[in-house]
Design a protein around this motif. Sequence first.
Motif, PDB file in Angstrom:
ATOM      1  N   ALA A  24      29.979 111.595  68.960  1.00 13.27           N
ATOM      2  CA  ALA A  24      29.424 111.424  70.301  1.00 13.27           C
ATOM      3  C   ALA A  24      28.624 110.128  70.449  1.00 13.27           C
ATOM      4  O   ALA A  24      28.137 109.827  71.537  1.00 13.27           O
ATOM      5  CB  ALA A  24      28.540 112.623  70.642  1.00 13.27           C
ATOM      6  N   GLU A  25      28.475 109.383  69.361  1.00 10.18           N
ATOM      7  CA  GLU A  25      27.693 108.152  69.314  1.00 10.18           C
ATOM      8  C   GLU A  25      26.215 108.393  69.563  1.00 10.18           C
ATOM      9  O   GLU A  25      25.494 107.491  70.014  1.00 10.18           O
ATOM     10  CB  GLU A  25      28.281 107.089  70.252  1.00 10.18           C
ATOM     11  N   ASP A  26      25.744 109.595  69.248  1.00 14.93           N
ATOM     12  CA  ASP A  26      24.321 109.908  69.329  1.00 14.93           C
ATOM     13  C   ASP A  26      23.617 109.557  68.018  1.00 14.93           C
ATOM     14  O   ASP A  26      22.394 109.448  67.988  1.00 14.93           O
ATOM     15  CB  ASP A  26      24.107 111.397  69.632  1.00 14.93           C
ATOM     16  N   SER A  27      24.371 109.415  66.949  1.00 13.02           N
ATOM     17  CA  SER A  27      23.860 109.001  65.645  1.00 13.02           C
ATOM     18  C   SER A  27      24.651 107.786  65.194  1.00 13.02           C
ATOM     19  O   SER A  27      25.850 107.692  65.464  1.00 13.02           O
ATOM     20  CB  SER A  27      24.017 110.124  64.608  1.00 13.02           C
ATOM     21  N   PRO A  28      23.982 106.873  64.490  1.00 16.98           N
ATOM     22  CA  PRO A  28      24.676 105.656  64.073  1.00 16.98           C
ATOM     23  C   PRO A  28      25.614 105.896  62.894  1.00 16.98           C
ATOM     24  O   PRO A  28      25.422 106.818  62.103  1.00 16.98           O
ATOM     25  CB  PRO A  28      23.530 104.731  63.651  1.00 16.98           C
ATOM     26  N   ALA A  29      26.625 105.062  62.815  1.00 17.45           N
ATOM     27  CA  ALA A  29      27.547 105.073  61.677  1.00 17.45           C
ATOM     28  C   ALA A  29      28.282 103.741  61.667  1.00 17.45           C
ATOM     29  O   ALA A  29      28.472 103.123  62.720  1.00 17.45           O
ATOM     30  CB  ALA A  29      28.538 106.226  61.783  1.00 17.45           C
ATOM     31  N   TYR A  30      28.689 103.321  60.490  1.00 17.13           N
ATOM     32  CA  TYR A  30      29.525 102.136  60.358  1.00 17.13           C
ATOM     33  C   TYR A  30      30.975 102.583  60.506  1.00 17.13           C
ATOM     34  O   TYR A  30      31.603 103.022  59.550  1.00 17.13           O
ATOM     35  CB  TYR A  30      29.281 101.429  59.020  1.00 17.13           C
ATOM     36  N   ARG A  31      31.467 102.515  61.740  1.00 14.71           N
ATOM     37  CA  ARG A  31      32.809 102.968  62.071  1.00 14.71           C
ATOM     38  C   ARG A  31      33.828 101.959  61.570  1.00 14.71           C
ATOM     39  O   ARG A  31      33.675 100.756  61.801  1.00 14.71           O
ATOM     40  CB  ARG A  31      32.943 103.131  63.582  1.00 14.71           C
ATOM     41  N   LEU A  32      34.845 102.460  60.910  1.00 10.99           N
ATOM     42  CA  LEU A  32      35.909 101.601  60.408  1.00 10.99           C
ATOM     43  C   LEU A  32      37.164 101.710  61.255  1.00 10.99           C
ATOM     44  O   LEU A  32      37.882 100.736  61.447  1.00 10.99           O
ATOM     45  CB  LEU A  32      36.255 101.973  58.960  1.00 10.99           C
ATOM     46  N   TYR A  33      37.446 102.923  61.733  1.00 10.29           N
ATOM     47  CA  TYR A  33      38.684 103.174  62.460  1.00 10.29           C
ATOM     48  C   TYR A  33      38.509 104.451  63.263  1.00 10.29           C
ATOM     49  O   TYR A  33      37.850 105.386  62.819  1.00 10.29           O
ATOM     50  CB  TYR A  33      39.859 103.346  61.476  1.00 10.29           C
ATOM     51  N   GLU A  34      39.122 104.460  64.450  1.00 10.68           N
ATOM     52  CA  GLU A  34      39.205 105.721  65.183  1.00 10.68           C
ATOM     53  C   GLU A  34      40.398 105.690  66.106  1.00 10.68           C
ATOM     54  O   GLU A  34      40.875 104.636  66.514  1.00 10.68           O
ATOM     55  CB  GLU A  34      37.918 106.045  65.929  1.00 10.68           C
TER      56      GLU A  34
END
Length: 140
Positions: A11-21
Amino acid sequence: MTDCVFCSIVAEDSPAYRLYEDEHTLAFLDIEPATRGHTLVIPKTHYETTTDMPESLAGRVFETVHHVAAALETAYGLDGFALVQENGVTAEQDVPHAHVHILPRYGDDALDLGWNGERVDETTQQEVAATVRDELMSGA
């Protein structure tokens, strides 16, 4: 699920280093990596375990695993990688949202997955094989 850290990342409420979606899956770096590039692949919809997911979604998750693992291999010239997928507390699943770990392996890493298997006798193997085949044939 409102208290699921992975749902919060989706939900993008918490950060993360997104690689792919894509529409159904998300791959992001593990916050406590075992090795450089340690990645988690999750379904965007909340399912606690892999077997809770519809089979088609499990397939999509593993398509994303394939795609991201190949990128890690190329980007880092990996010596290999391990896939780890745990279901339930006894299997050491820490976050109750289905996920697959992609663990890049390097010739000099000290990662130990703790596997201490022992050979079993032929009778035991035959019994296990028959039991699982019966379950598969019954439409499980």
